[in-house]
Scaffold this active site. Structure first.
Site, PDB file in Angstrom:
ATOM      1  N   TYR A  48      26.967 -59.614 -72.617  1.00 46.97           N
ATOM      2  CA  TYR A  48      25.696 -60.344 -72.812  1.00 46.97           C
ATOM      3  C   TYR A  48      25.526 -60.755 -74.276  1.00 46.97           C
ATOM      4  CZ  TYR A  48      24.596 -58.124 -68.284  1.00 46.97           C
ATOM      5  OH  TYR A  48      24.624 -57.673 -66.989  1.00 46.97           O
ATOM      6  N   LEU A 182      15.678 -59.965 -57.796  1.00 44.80           N
ATOM      7  CA  LEU A 182      14.667 -60.938 -57.361  1.00 44.80           C
ATOM      8  C   LEU A 182      15.314 -62.244 -56.954  1.00 44.80           C
ATOM      9  CD1 LEU A 182      12.034 -60.332 -60.205  1.00 44.80           C
ATOM     10  CD2 LEU A 182      11.850 -59.606 -57.814  1.00 44.80           C
ATOM     11  N   ILE A 222      16.538 -53.373 -62.112  1.00 46.64           N
ATOM     12  CA  ILE A 222      16.497 -53.789 -63.525  1.00 46.64           C
ATOM     13  C   ILE A 222      16.226 -55.292 -63.631  1.00 46.64           C
ATOM     14  CG2 ILE A 222      17.867 -51.953 -64.605  1.00 46.64           C
ATOM     15  CD1 ILE A 222      20.355 -53.848 -64.051  1.00 46.64           C
ATOM     16  N   SER A 225      13.845 -60.420 -67.595  1.00 43.33           N
ATOM     17  CA  SER A 225      12.740 -61.337 -67.894  1.00 43.33           C
ATOM     18  C   SER A 225      12.547 -61.476 -69.384  1.00 43.33           C
ATOM     19  CB  SER A 225      11.442 -60.825 -67.258  1.00 43.33           C
ATOM     20  OG  SER A 225      10.394 -61.720 -67.536  1.00 43.33           O
ATOM     21  N   ASN A 234       6.508 -56.176 -63.518  1.00 46.52           N
ATOM     22  CA  ASN A 234       7.685 -55.556 -62.905  1.00 46.52           C
ATOM     23  C   ASN A 234       7.694 -54.030 -63.041  1.00 46.52           C
ATOM     24  OD1 ASN A 234       8.391 -58.151 -62.321  1.00 46.52           O
ATOM     25  ND2 ASN A 234      10.024 -58.306 -63.848  1.00 46.52           N
TER      26      ASN A 234
HETATM   27  N1  LIG Z   1      26.741 -56.125 -63.451  1.00 43.99           N
HETATM   28  C1  LIG Z   1      26.674 -57.427 -63.286  1.00 43.99           C
HETATM   29  O1  LIG Z   1      27.693 -58.097 -63.064  1.00 43.99           O
HETATM   30  C2  LIG Z   1      25.351 -58.094 -63.373  1.00 43.99           C
HETATM   31  C3  LIG Z   1      25.195 -59.419 -62.939  1.00 43.99           C
HETATM   32  C4  LIG Z   1      23.933 -59.988 -63.045  1.00 43.99           C
HETATM   33  C5  LIG Z   1      22.876 -59.253 -63.565  1.00 43.99           C
HETATM   34  N2  LIG Z   1      23.062 -57.972 -63.991  1.00 43.99           N
HETATM   35  C6  LIG Z   1      21.954 -57.137 -64.534  1.00 43.99           C
HETATM   36  O2  LIG Z   1      20.864 -57.197 -63.628  1.00 43.99           O
HETATM   37  C7  LIG Z   1      19.704 -57.685 -64.295  1.00 43.99           C
HETATM   38  C8  LIG Z   1      18.842 -58.463 -63.310  1.00 43.99           C
HETATM   39  O3  LIG Z   1      19.479 -59.623 -62.855  1.00 43.99           O
HETATM   40  P1  LIG Z   1      19.014 -61.091 -63.275  1.00 43.99           P
HETATM   41  O4  LIG Z   1      18.169 -60.968 -64.501  1.00 43.99           O
HETATM   42  O5  LIG Z   1      20.209 -61.942 -63.356  1.00 43.99           O
HETATM   43  O6  LIG Z   1      18.187 -61.564 -62.025  1.00 43.99           O
HETATM   44  P2  LIG Z   1      16.734 -61.238 -61.443  1.00 43.99           P
HETATM   45  O7  LIG Z   1      16.154 -60.054 -62.133  1.00 43.99           O
HETATM   46  O8  LIG Z   1      16.852 -61.244 -59.961  1.00 43.99           O
HETATM   47  O9  LIG Z   1      15.928 -62.539 -61.807  1.00 43.99           O
HETATM   48  C9  LIG Z   1      15.602 -62.895 -63.112  1.00 43.99           C
HETATM   49  C10 LIG Z   1      14.755 -64.157 -62.995  1.00 43.99           C
HETATM   50  O10 LIG Z   1      13.539 -63.821 -62.320  1.00 43.99           O
HETATM   51  C11 LIG Z   1      12.445 -64.209 -63.121  1.00 43.99           C
HETATM   52  N3  LIG Z   1      11.423 -63.142 -62.989  1.00 43.99           N
HETATM   53  C12 LIG Z   1      11.466 -61.894 -63.508  1.00 43.99           C
HETATM   54  N4  LIG Z   1      10.357 -61.209 -63.174  1.00 43.99           N
HETATM   55  C13 LIG Z   1       9.612 -62.041 -62.412  1.00 43.99           C
HETATM   56  C14 LIG Z   1       8.355 -61.910 -61.776  1.00 43.99           C
HETATM   57  N5  LIG Z   1       7.652 -60.789 -61.844  1.00 43.99           N
HETATM   58  N6  LIG Z   1       7.876 -62.969 -61.077  1.00 43.99           N
HETATM   59  C15 LIG Z   1       8.587 -64.115 -61.002  1.00 43.99           C
HETATM   60  N7  LIG Z   1       9.782 -64.310 -61.581  1.00 43.99           N
HETATM   61  C16 LIG Z   1      10.290 -63.272 -62.288  1.00 43.99           C
HETATM   62  C17 LIG Z   1      12.953 -64.337 -64.527  1.00 43.99           C
HETATM   63  O11 LIG Z   1      12.283 -65.344 -65.225  1.00 43.99           O
HETATM   64  P3  LIG Z   1      11.309 -65.020 -66.495  1.00 43.99           P
HETATM   65  O12 LIG Z   1      12.202 -64.745 -67.674  1.00 43.99           O
HETATM   66  O13 LIG Z   1      10.527 -66.265 -66.609  1.00 43.99           O
HETATM   67  O14 LIG Z   1      10.472 -63.827 -66.118  1.00 43.99           O
HETATM   68  C18 LIG Z   1      14.416 -64.762 -64.300  1.00 43.99           C
HETATM   69  O15 LIG Z   1      14.500 -66.156 -64.140  1.00 43.99           O
HETATM   70  C19 LIG Z   1      20.289 -58.511 -65.438  1.00 43.99           C
HETATM   71  O16 LIG Z   1      19.339 -58.821 -66.439  1.00 43.99           O
HETATM   72  C20 LIG Z   1      21.421 -57.637 -65.890  1.00 43.99           C
HETATM   73  O17 LIG Z   1      20.949 -56.577 -66.702  1.00 43.99           O
HETATM   74  C21 LIG Z   1      24.282 -57.389 -63.882  1.00 43.99           C
END
Ligand SMILES: NC(=O)c1ccc[n+]([C@@H]2O[C@H](COP(=O)([O-])OP(=O)(O)OC[C@H]3O[C@@H](n4cnc5c(N)ncnc54)[C@H](OP(=O)(O)O)[C@@H]3O)[C@@H](O)[C@H]2O)c1
Length: 280
Positions: A48, A182, A222, A225, A234
């Site tokens: 990241y 999400l 996790i 955002s 959250n």
């Molecule tokens: N191990 C891996 O290969 C891998 C891959 C992907 C992700 N990850 C980990 O998993 C975490 C979560 O995945 P992700 O961030 O990709 O996806 P996510 O949490 O499913 O979605 C993030 C998106 O949702 C929005 N969001 C967050 N809270 C919200 C709420 N309460 N209401 C509406 N929209 C909301 C965020 O926008 P805003 O910024 O506008 O809130 C962002 O666009 C990552 O940050 C990372 O640490 C790991």
């Protein structure tokens, strides 16, 4: 804060903040604000390219290191670097992490896993994990690990609940940490009418209902955002409980369908890619 108990006796908060795709400035800000409002779990990764910023956010929050459960991941091009763990700790500005993953089953991933086991024995990682090791990868690792992992981090949400994988996890008490909890910003999941209906009943947003579902499934979640209002929402998911009947209705949304499809060609690219780490 609710916690889960890991197979080595450690505990981990059920909700944390993810930092994938956050620029260093956004990651520093999100981590600082999240910790100030009560978060105690942070997830980052070599890949990241924001570990230094995460470390700065932790310090600026004023929350003591010992209260924070910090998770990061070694990237495949680091698996054969004997200094990978120490360099990761240096970037984060800490002398141990609470959870250290290998990020992908790419390159010499067994060497990567051996680094985790060594770091665990040396106290540099208080727990260890595998990320994206579904199917044949966990099956192979299972025959080779000396220390079973405490966590696996994989895509999971109501459309894709990792039913098959969970059978293996249950054998070893490995906890699942959900990524894309999400739907990674995809609106179809958040806009499912069932989440609006349940949100109305409990005075919560659809996103909060989805996150509560994760924790009631036994997953650690996790959400990522950079929006302080979302970050606050959250965390605010532990004061209501979905009934068994509501959980069963959500289970019917399962399509066994991922958002993200990784190919073998991508694994080759992952092994060759070197993160351009932040200089300071
Ligand atoms: N191990 C891996 O290969 C891998 C891959 C992907 C992700 N990850 C980990 O998993 C975490 C979560 O995945 P992700 O961030 O990709 O996806 P996510 O949490 O499913 O979605 C993030 C998106 O949702 C929005 N969001 C967050 N809270 C919200 C709420 N309460 N209401 C509406 N929209 C909301 C965020 O926008 P805003 O910024 O506008 O809130 C962002 O666009 C990552 O940050 C990372 O640490 C790991």
């Amino acid at each position: 804060m609710e916690n889960v108990k890991l197979n080595n006796g450690l505990t981990c908060p059920v909700v944390g903040i993810g930092t994938f795709m956050l620029s260093p400035a956004d990651a520093e800000n999100s981590v600082r604000e999240a910790l100030k409002m009560g978060y105690r779990l942070i997830d980052t990764a070599n890949a990241y390219v924001n570990e230094r910023a995460v470390g700065r956010g932790m310090k600026a929050s004023g929350v003591e290191r010992g209260e924070i459960f910090l998770s990061t991941k070694l990237w495949p091009s680091e698996y054969e670097n004997p200094n990978a763990v120490d360099e990761t700790l240096e970037r984060l500005g800490v002398d141990y992490v609470d959870l250290l993953y290998i990020h992908q089953p790419a390159g010499n991933w067994l060497a990567g896993y051996r680094q985790l086991e060594k770091a665990y024995k040396e106290g540099k990682a208080r727990s260890i994990g595998i990320s994206n090791f579904e199917g044949k990868y966990i099956a192979e690792l299972e025959t080779k690990w000396e220390i079973a992992p405490q966590f696996i981090q994989v895509e999971a949400h109501p459309y894709f609940t990792q039913k098959e994988l969970r059978k293996t996890l249950d054998k070893y008490g490995i906890k699942l940490m959900s990524w894309y909890p999400l739907g990674h910003g995809d609106k179809s999941l958040i806009n499912e009418p069932l989440f609006a209906e349940l949100g109305k009943k409990y005075g919560k947003t659809p996103a909060q209902v989805i996150l509560r579902w994760h924790t009631q499934m036994g997953f650690v979640v996790i959400p990522g955002s950079k929006n302080v209002d979302h970050i606050r929402d959250n965390l605010n998911i532990l004061d209501f409980t979905l009934t068994d009947e509501e959980m069963a209705r959500i289970a019917k949304l399962d399509k066994n369908e991922r958002y993200y499809h990784r190919t073998d060609a991508q694994l080759v690219q992952f092994a060759a890619w070197k993160p351009g780490f932040e200089k300071e």
